[in-house]
Design an enzyme around this catalytic site. Structure first.
Site, PDB file in Angstrom:
ATOM      1  CE  LYS A  89      -0.791   6.494   7.048  1.00  0.00           C
ATOM      2  NZ  LYS A  89      -0.443   5.499   6.053  1.00  0.00           N
ATOM      3  CG  PHE A 110      -1.825   1.246   1.200  1.00  0.00           C
ATOM      4  CD1 PHE A 110      -3.042   1.222   0.523  1.00  0.00           C
ATOM      5  CD2 PHE A 110      -1.442   2.430   1.825  1.00  0.00           C
ATOM      6  CE1 PHE A 110      -3.845   2.360   0.472  1.00  0.00           C
ATOM      7  CE2 PHE A 110      -2.248   3.563   1.776  1.00  0.00           C
ATOM      8  CZ  PHE A 110      -3.451   3.519   1.102  1.00  0.00           C
ATOM      9  CG  ASP A 127       5.728   3.869   1.507  1.00  0.00           C
ATOM     10  OD1 ASP A 127       5.789   4.614   2.509  1.00  0.00           O
ATOM     11  OD2 ASP A 127       4.709   3.769   0.793  1.00  0.00           O
TER      12      ASP A 127
HETATM   13  C1  LIG Z   1      -0.697   5.734   4.562  1.00  0.00           C
HETATM   14  C2  LIG Z   1       0.388   5.308   3.645  1.00  0.00           C
HETATM   15  C3  LIG Z   1       0.669   6.026   2.464  1.00  0.00           C
HETATM   16  C4  LIG Z   1      -0.176   7.176   1.988  1.00  0.00           C
HETATM   17  O1  LIG Z   1      -0.198   8.230   2.859  1.00  0.00           O
HETATM   18  P1  LIG Z   1      -1.336   9.370   2.710  1.00  0.00           P
HETATM   19  O2  LIG Z   1      -0.903  10.434   3.646  1.00  0.00           O
HETATM   20  O3  LIG Z   1      -2.638   8.735   3.102  1.00  0.00           O
HETATM   21  O4  LIG Z   1      -1.338   9.802   1.286  1.00  0.00           O
HETATM   22  C5  LIG Z   1       1.763   5.627   1.717  1.00  0.00           C
HETATM   23  N1  LIG Z   1       2.512   4.571   2.084  1.00  0.00           N
HETATM   24  C6  LIG Z   1       2.258   3.852   3.190  1.00  0.00           C
HETATM   25  C7  LIG Z   1       3.153   2.712   3.550  1.00  0.00           C
HETATM   26  C8  LIG Z   1       1.179   4.183   4.000  1.00  0.00           C
HETATM   27  O5  LIG Z   1       0.904   3.449   5.084  1.00  0.00           O
END
Ligand SMILES: *Cc1c(COP(=O)(O)O)cnc(C)c1O
Length: 407
Positions: free
Chosen positions: A260, A146, A231
């Site tokens: 986040k 994700f 990520d």
């Molecule tokens: C939540 C998340 C995203 C996206 O972040 P947003 O601020 O919602 O755009 C990208 N990568 C990972 C691993 C995430 O958990």
């Protein structure tokens, strides 16, 4: 308490049903206030927040140091645009680069923007540094990952719900199974410029890869001269008990994507962090964001970095995590099919015979514990790192009670 419209859950639910796009299916709770690990709903009920904004609230609601940083900056300067400098941008970038151990920071806002920026960066690096023929760059990604919700990102998602109905998609991505280093190595071609992975797959249900996987990814990327992009939007900044989950697994990525928790649960703040030989390929006019790196976000980000540098939050995540995993492990075979995780971050698979993940979450909500299901029967627990051992025990008692009453 007498119920008027504003303090009636049903009134808010009706407004949301009529006027808020239906792209979420929230639990039946409407929150009005938060402090630490606790939130209070519009009807005055208190809940322990064991989702923590999908880890955006790693330091809890209303952390005094973070709120003070935001409040102080709010009175001074909130936005300059990147047309001018601000007295928060340089210090923020320098402090984050030092925390991560790289040279440079590209500040953005949301996680998806950090991911998009990382993908753009990798392509440009591929053309300029690796001499990949124009428009041929490819990026290897992992199944069940994700990375956000933009067209490009959902285009390489393997979740039919996330991608269905949104094509046509951006080309140039190759999907391999997560946790299989041989498959990843085999997918790398001379046109591959990067590998993009979560060091722990969060939305997939807190999937921790086999030991040795991330070091093997590092080795494969080094051998092929391909960028390893980690990520760490959800795994980074304390959730696993470490600043970076990739480093904790014994590997170092070329590019870290953060988001986040970087905004302290107060505002959106994300970043791409890499060395100058990589981030240096972006020159004026080639990438940007009106709000990226704004002084208000940078001031909060600096306070977050300070909290992480001090170390006690990381220590809490490790100690409380060990306690949580021991308790959840006891439920395996008692209505829970499997429990896994790292730091203060767990995924448990509920036996589908007991009910759906949604049903478990609704019952926990009724007992004053907020968590969220993912992929039908998985529950993800990610309490704020400021939760006390007693509060965590209370949440785990509730999980145990719900699994028992369904079994
Ligand atoms: C939540 C998340 C995203 C996206 O972040 P947003 O601020 O919602 O755009 C990208 N990568 C990972 C691993 C995430 O958990």
């Amino acid at each position: 308490m007498t119920l008027t419209a504003e303090n009636s859950t049903r009134w808010h639910e009706q407004l949301m049903a009529e006027h808020s796009a239906h792209n979420y299916h929230p639990l039946p709770v409407v929150i009005a206030e938060g402090r630490g690990a606790w939130v209070t709903d519009v009807e005055g009920r208190r809940y322990l927040d064991c989702l923590a904004g999908y880890s955006a609230l790693n330091f809890g609601h209303g952390h005094p140091g973070l709120v003070a940083a935001a409040r102080g900056q709010l009175e001074r300067l909130t936005l300059t645009s990147r047309a001018f400098g601000s007295d928060q941008l340089g210090p923020f970038c320098a402090e984050l680069a030092t925390l991560v151990g790289k040279d440079m920071v590209l500040p953005m806002n949301t996680g998806a923007e950090a991911v998009e920026s990382g993908l753009k960066l990798a392509r440009k690096w591929g053309y300029e540094v690796r001499d990949v023929p124009a428009d041929r760059a490819r990026i290897v990604v992992a199944a069940r990952g994700f990375h956000g919700r933009t067209i490009t990102i959902v285009g390489f998602s393997t979740d039919p719900e996330a991608r269905g109905g949104f094509g046509p998609f951006t080309p140039g991505f190759d999907v391999v199974p997560y946790g299989d280093a041989d498959a990843l190595r085999a997918a790398i071609t001379p046109e591959t410029v990067a590998v993009l992975l979560e060091p722990v797959q969060g939305e997939a249900g807190v999937v921790v890869p086999p030991a040795g996987y991330l070091p093997a990814v590092r080795e494969a990327c080094t051998a092929a001269n391909v960028l390893f992009i980690a990520d760490e939007v959800q795994s980074g900044l304390g959730r696993t008990g470490h600043v970076l989950a990739t480093r904790a697994a014994g590997a170092d990525a070329d590019v870290y994507l953060l988001g986040k928790a970087l905004g302290g649960g107060i505002l959106p703040l994300s970043a791409v962090v890499a060395d100058a030989d990589v981030l240096g390929v972006l020159r004026p006019g080639q990438h940007g964001s009106t709000f990226g790196g704004n002084p208000l976000a940078c001031a909060v980000g600096r306070a977050v970095i300070e909290l992480l540098r001090e170390g006690s939050m990381l220590q809490r995540a490790r100690a409380l995590g060990a306690r949580m995993h021991a308790r959840l492990g006891e439920l395996v075979g008692q209505g829970v099919l499997s429990a896994r995780g790292i730091g203060l971050w767990a995924g448990i698979d509920i036996d589908p015979a007991l009910g759906t993940g949604r049903e478990v979450c609704e019952r926990l909500c009724a007992r004053g514990v907020l968590v969220k299901d993912t992929h039908d029967s998985t529950i993800r627990l990610s309490p704020p790192l400021v939760i006390t051992a007693e509060e965590l025990d209370g949440a785990l008692d509730a999980v145990t009670a719900v699994v028992r009453e369904l079994g």
